[in-house]
Design a protein around this motif. Structure first.
Motif, PDB file in Angstrom:
ATOM      1  N   ARG A 191     -11.391   1.793 -19.924  1.00 37.87           N
ATOM      2  CA  ARG A 191     -10.849   1.068 -18.769  1.00 37.87           C
ATOM      3  C   ARG A 191     -10.340   2.021 -17.696  1.00 37.87           C
ATOM      4  NH1 ARG A 191      -8.244  -2.280 -22.605  1.00 37.87           N
ATOM      5  NH2 ARG A 191      -6.299  -1.203 -22.163  1.00 37.87           N
ATOM      6  N   VAL A 192      -9.681   3.093 -18.124  1.00 38.03           N
ATOM      7  CA  VAL A 192      -9.134   4.055 -17.166  1.00 38.03           C
ATOM      8  C   VAL A 192     -10.253   4.729 -16.393  1.00 38.03           C
ATOM      9  CG1 VAL A 192      -7.939   6.278 -16.992  1.00 38.03           C
ATOM     10  CG2 VAL A 192      -6.983   4.460 -18.388  1.00 38.03           C
ATOM     11  N   PHE A 193     -11.309   5.122 -17.076  1.00 37.20           N
ATOM     12  CA  PHE A 193     -12.373   5.849 -16.414  1.00 37.20           C
ATOM     13  C   PHE A 193     -13.271   4.974 -15.555  1.00 37.20           C
ATOM     14  CE2 PHE A 193     -11.761   8.985 -19.972  1.00 37.20           C
ATOM     15  CZ  PHE A 193     -11.133   9.904 -19.166  1.00 37.20           C
ATOM     16  N   GLU A 194     -13.381   3.691 -15.850  1.00 37.31           N
ATOM     17  CA  GLU A 194     -14.294   2.843 -15.085  1.00 37.31           C
ATOM     18  C   GLU A 194     -13.637   2.149 -13.896  1.00 37.31           C
ATOM     19  OE1 GLU A 194     -14.260  -1.349 -17.592  1.00 37.31           O
ATOM     20  OE2 GLU A 194     -15.667   0.208 -18.104  1.00 37.31           O
ATOM     21  N   LYS A 195     -12.309   2.254 -13.750  1.00 41.29           N
ATOM     22  CA  LYS A 195     -11.628   1.590 -12.637  1.00 41.29           C
ATOM     23  C   LYS A 195     -11.934   2.277 -11.326  1.00 41.29           C
ATOM     24  CE  LYS A 195      -7.982  -0.814 -14.773  1.00 41.29           C
ATOM     25  NZ  LYS A 195      -7.206  -1.854 -14.410  1.00 41.29           N
ATOM     26  N   ASP A 196     -12.036   1.477 -10.285  1.00 36.17           N
ATOM     27  CA  ASP A 196     -12.191   1.981  -8.930  1.00 36.17           C
ATOM     28  C   ASP A 196     -10.788   2.237  -8.382  1.00 36.17           C
ATOM     29  OD1 ASP A 196     -12.931   2.634  -6.401  1.00 36.17           O
ATOM     30  OD2 ASP A 196     -13.535   0.605  -5.818  1.00 36.17           O
ATOM     31  N   VAL A 197     -10.407   3.511  -8.276  1.00 31.76           N
ATOM     32  CA  VAL A 197      -9.038   3.878  -7.908  1.00 31.76           C
ATOM     33  C   VAL A 197      -8.706   3.432  -6.495  1.00 31.76           C
ATOM     34  CG1 VAL A 197      -7.456   5.820  -7.617  1.00 31.76           C
ATOM     35  CG2 VAL A 197      -9.096   5.817  -9.493  1.00 31.76           C
ATOM     36  N   SER A 198      -9.650   3.445  -5.583  1.00 30.73           N
ATOM     37  CA  SER A 198      -9.368   3.068  -4.196  1.00 30.73           C
ATOM     38  C   SER A 198      -8.965   1.601  -4.075  1.00 30.73           C
ATOM     39  CB  SER A 198     -10.588   3.348  -3.319  1.00 30.73           C
ATOM     40  OG  SER A 198     -11.677   2.542  -3.739  1.00 30.73           O
ATOM     41  N   ARG A 199      -9.381   0.786  -4.997  1.00 28.18           N
ATOM     42  CA  ARG A 199      -9.082  -0.643  -4.973  1.00 28.18           C
ATOM     43  C   ARG A 199      -7.673  -0.932  -5.482  1.00 28.18           C
ATOM     44  NH1 ARG A 199     -11.032  -4.831  -9.126  1.00 28.18           N
ATOM     45  NH2 ARG A 199     -10.914  -2.997 -10.382  1.00 28.18           N
ATOM     46  N   GLU A 200      -7.075  -0.012  -6.219  1.00 26.85           N
ATOM     47  CA  GLU A 200      -5.806  -0.249  -6.902  1.00 26.85           C
ATOM     48  C   GLU A 200      -4.583   0.237  -6.112  1.00 26.85           C
ATOM     49  OE1 GLU A 200      -5.207  -1.821  -9.808  1.00 26.85           O
ATOM     50  OE2 GLU A 200      -7.299  -2.317 -10.030  1.00 26.85           O
ATOM     51  N   THR A 201      -4.578   0.107  -4.805  1.00 29.23           N
ATOM     52  CA  THR A 201      -3.441   0.603  -4.036  1.00 29.23           C
ATOM     53  C   THR A 201      -2.524  -0.503  -3.542  1.00 29.23           C
ATOM     54  OG1 THR A 201      -4.738   0.562  -2.005  1.00 29.23           O
ATOM     55  CG2 THR A 201      -4.719   2.627  -3.261  1.00 29.23           C
ATOM     56  N   TYR A 202      -2.924  -1.742  -3.619  1.00 28.40           N
ATOM     57  CA  TYR A 202      -2.107  -2.850  -3.139  1.00 28.40           C
ATOM     58  C   TYR A 202      -1.807  -3.805  -4.280  1.00 28.40           C
ATOM     59  CZ  TYR A 202      -0.592  -6.970  -0.609  1.00 28.40           C
ATOM     60  OH  TYR A 202       0.137  -8.035  -0.159  1.00 28.40           O
ATOM     61  N   PRO A 203      -0.620  -4.232  -4.447  1.00 29.66           N
ATOM     62  CA  PRO A 203       0.608  -3.833  -3.769  1.00 29.66           C
ATOM     63  C   PRO A 203       1.186  -2.576  -4.411  1.00 29.66           C
ATOM     64  CG  PRO A 203       1.121  -5.551  -5.311  1.00 29.66           C
ATOM     65  CD  PRO A 203      -0.373  -5.328  -5.396  1.00 29.66           C
ATOM     66  N   PRO A 204       1.992  -1.820  -3.671  1.00 28.11           N
ATOM     67  CA  PRO A 204       2.603  -0.637  -4.275  1.00 28.11           C
ATOM     68  C   PRO A 204       3.618  -1.031  -5.346  1.00 28.11           C
ATOM     69  CG  PRO A 204       3.415  -0.979  -2.045  1.00 28.11           C
ATOM     70  CD  PRO A 204       2.331  -1.992  -2.274  1.00 28.11           C
ATOM     71  N   TYR A 205       3.808  -0.163  -6.335  1.00 30.06           N
ATOM     72  CA  TYR A 205       4.734  -0.464  -7.432  1.00 30.06           C
ATOM     73  C   TYR A 205       5.356   0.812  -7.967  1.00 30.06           C
ATOM     74  CZ  TYR A 205       0.989   1.053 -10.535  1.00 30.06           C
ATOM     75  OH  TYR A 205       0.029   1.790 -11.163  1.00 30.06           O
ATOM     76  N   ASN A 206       6.467   0.666  -8.655  1.00 34.85           N
ATOM     77  CA  ASN A 206       7.149   1.753  -9.368  1.00 34.85           C
ATOM     78  C   ASN A 206       7.261   1.361 -10.833  1.00 34.85           C
ATOM     79  OD1 ASN A 206       7.646   3.093  -6.945  1.00 34.85           O
ATOM     80  ND2 ASN A 206       9.697   2.238  -6.745  1.00 34.85           N
ATOM     81  N   ILE A 207       7.226   2.350 -11.715  1.00 34.12           N
ATOM     82  CA  ILE A 207       7.539   2.137 -13.123  1.00 34.12           C
ATOM     83  C   ILE A 207       8.699   3.063 -13.436  1.00 34.12           C
ATOM     84  CG2 ILE A 207       6.748   2.241 -15.510  1.00 34.12           C
ATOM     85  CD1 ILE A 207       3.916   1.780 -14.476  1.00 34.12           C
ATOM     86  N   GLU A 208       9.801   2.486 -13.883  1.00 35.95           N
ATOM     87  CA  GLU A 208      11.041   3.217 -14.079  1.00 35.95           C
ATOM     88  C   GLU A 208      11.466   3.098 -15.540  1.00 35.95           C
ATOM     89  OE1 GLU A 208      15.591   2.368 -12.477  1.00 35.95           O
ATOM     90  OE2 GLU A 208      13.940   1.160 -11.747  1.00 35.95           O
ATOM     91  N   LYS A 209      11.898   4.202 -16.126  1.00 33.19           N
ATOM     92  CA  LYS A 209      12.408   4.180 -17.506  1.00 33.19           C
ATOM     93  C   LYS A 209      13.897   3.904 -17.420  1.00 33.19           C
ATOM     94  CE  LYS A 209      12.193   6.777 -21.785  1.00 33.19           C
ATOM     95  NZ  LYS A 209      11.399   5.912 -22.600  1.00 33.19           N
ATOM     96  N   THR A 210      14.336   2.795 -18.014  1.00 30.71           N
ATOM     97  CA  THR A 210      15.737   2.397 -17.934  1.00 30.71           C
ATOM     98  C   THR A 210      16.499   2.642 -19.228  1.00 30.71           C
ATOM     99  OG1 THR A 210      15.160   0.128 -18.526  1.00 30.71           O
ATOM    100  CG2 THR A 210      15.271   0.644 -16.180  1.00 30.71           C
ATOM    101  N   GLY A 211      15.822   3.052 -20.280  1.00 31.15           N
ATOM    102  CA  GLY A 211      16.445   3.320 -21.572  1.00 31.15           C
ATOM    103  C   GLY A 211      15.433   3.983 -22.485  1.00 31.15           C
ATOM    104  N   ASP A 212      15.844   4.254 -23.729  1.00 36.60           N
ATOM    105  CA  ASP A 212      14.921   4.875 -24.682  1.00 36.60           C
ATOM    106  C   ASP A 212      13.689   4.010 -24.926  1.00 36.60           C
ATOM    107  OD1 ASP A 212      16.478   7.120 -24.956  1.00 36.60           O
ATOM    108  OD2 ASP A 212      17.518   6.383 -26.744  1.00 36.60           O
ATOM    109  N   ASP A 213      13.892   2.715 -25.030  1.00 32.42           N
ATOM    110  CA  ASP A 213      12.795   1.778 -25.276  1.00 32.42           C
ATOM    111  C   ASP A 213      12.791   0.668 -24.239  1.00 32.42           C
ATOM    112  OD1 ASP A 213      11.661   3.012 -27.517  1.00 32.42           O
ATOM    113  OD2 ASP A 213      13.188   2.160 -28.833  1.00 32.42           O
ATOM    114  N   ALA A 214      13.065   1.013 -22.984  1.00 27.35           N
ATOM    115  CA  ALA A 214      13.121  -0.008 -21.932  1.00 27.35           C
ATOM    116  C   ALA A 214      12.563   0.551 -20.624  1.00 27.35           C
ATOM    117  CB  ALA A 214      14.554  -0.483 -21.732  1.00 27.35           C
TER     118      ALA A 214
END
Length: 151
Positions: free
Chosen positions: A25-48
């Motif tokens: 899945r990672v290798f076949e995705k078209d990266v240019s298509r995956e820019t909207y909407p912008p997002y963040n992934i934040e680590k809020t705890g050891d398992d969160a």
């Protein structure tokens, strides 16, 4: 087009199907298509974790968050308001989108909050007791003999 052939991985391993499928899945995705909407992934705890998606212009009713088959799916469809608008400049994109995140095993969504144009989704990993490591007490040979004599 991807540069890696993962077919030897399928032939040489047993039980790693999910890992190989994820790499596919990672290798076949078209990266240019995956820019909207912008997002963040934040680590809020050891398992969160917290995923924050910029969803300016969407209401709570136009947003949808669901978990299906170890995947978090966030979709938005702008409802037509019936007003004709004439923009001089349109910089706020309110087009429909679908954003998908693969979730690891035992990760579940604990809540979602929409505030100030941001959608916050909280995730937590809850490993079942049966899968957690446990300490095994080691008995000496003398203890075993004493128990046998008492019995």
């Amino acid at each position: 087009m991807r540069n890696f052939d993962l077919s030897p991985l399928y032939r040489a391993t047993v039980g790693f199907d999910q890992l190989a499928e994820m790499m596919d899945r990672v290798f076949e995705k078209d990266v240019s298509r995956e820019t909207y909407p912008p997002y963040n992934i934040e680590k809020t705890g050891d398992d969160a974790w917290r995923i924050t998606v910029a969803v300016a212009g969407f209401t709570d009713e136009e947003l949808n968050v669901e978990v299906k088959e170890n995947a978090l799916l966030i979709t938005a469809r702008k409802a037509p308001d019936g007003k004709e608008r004439s923009y001089l400049h349109r910089g706020i994109a309110t087009r429909a989108f679908e954003r998908r995140f693969a979730l690891a095993e035992h990760v579940r969504v604990t809540g979602a909050v929409h505030e100030n144009g941001l959608l916050h989704i909280d995730l937590v990993r809850e490993v079942p007791e049966a899968l957690k490591p446990r300490r095994i007490e080691i008995a000496s040979a003398n203890d075993i003999e004493a128990k046998a004599i008492e019995a």
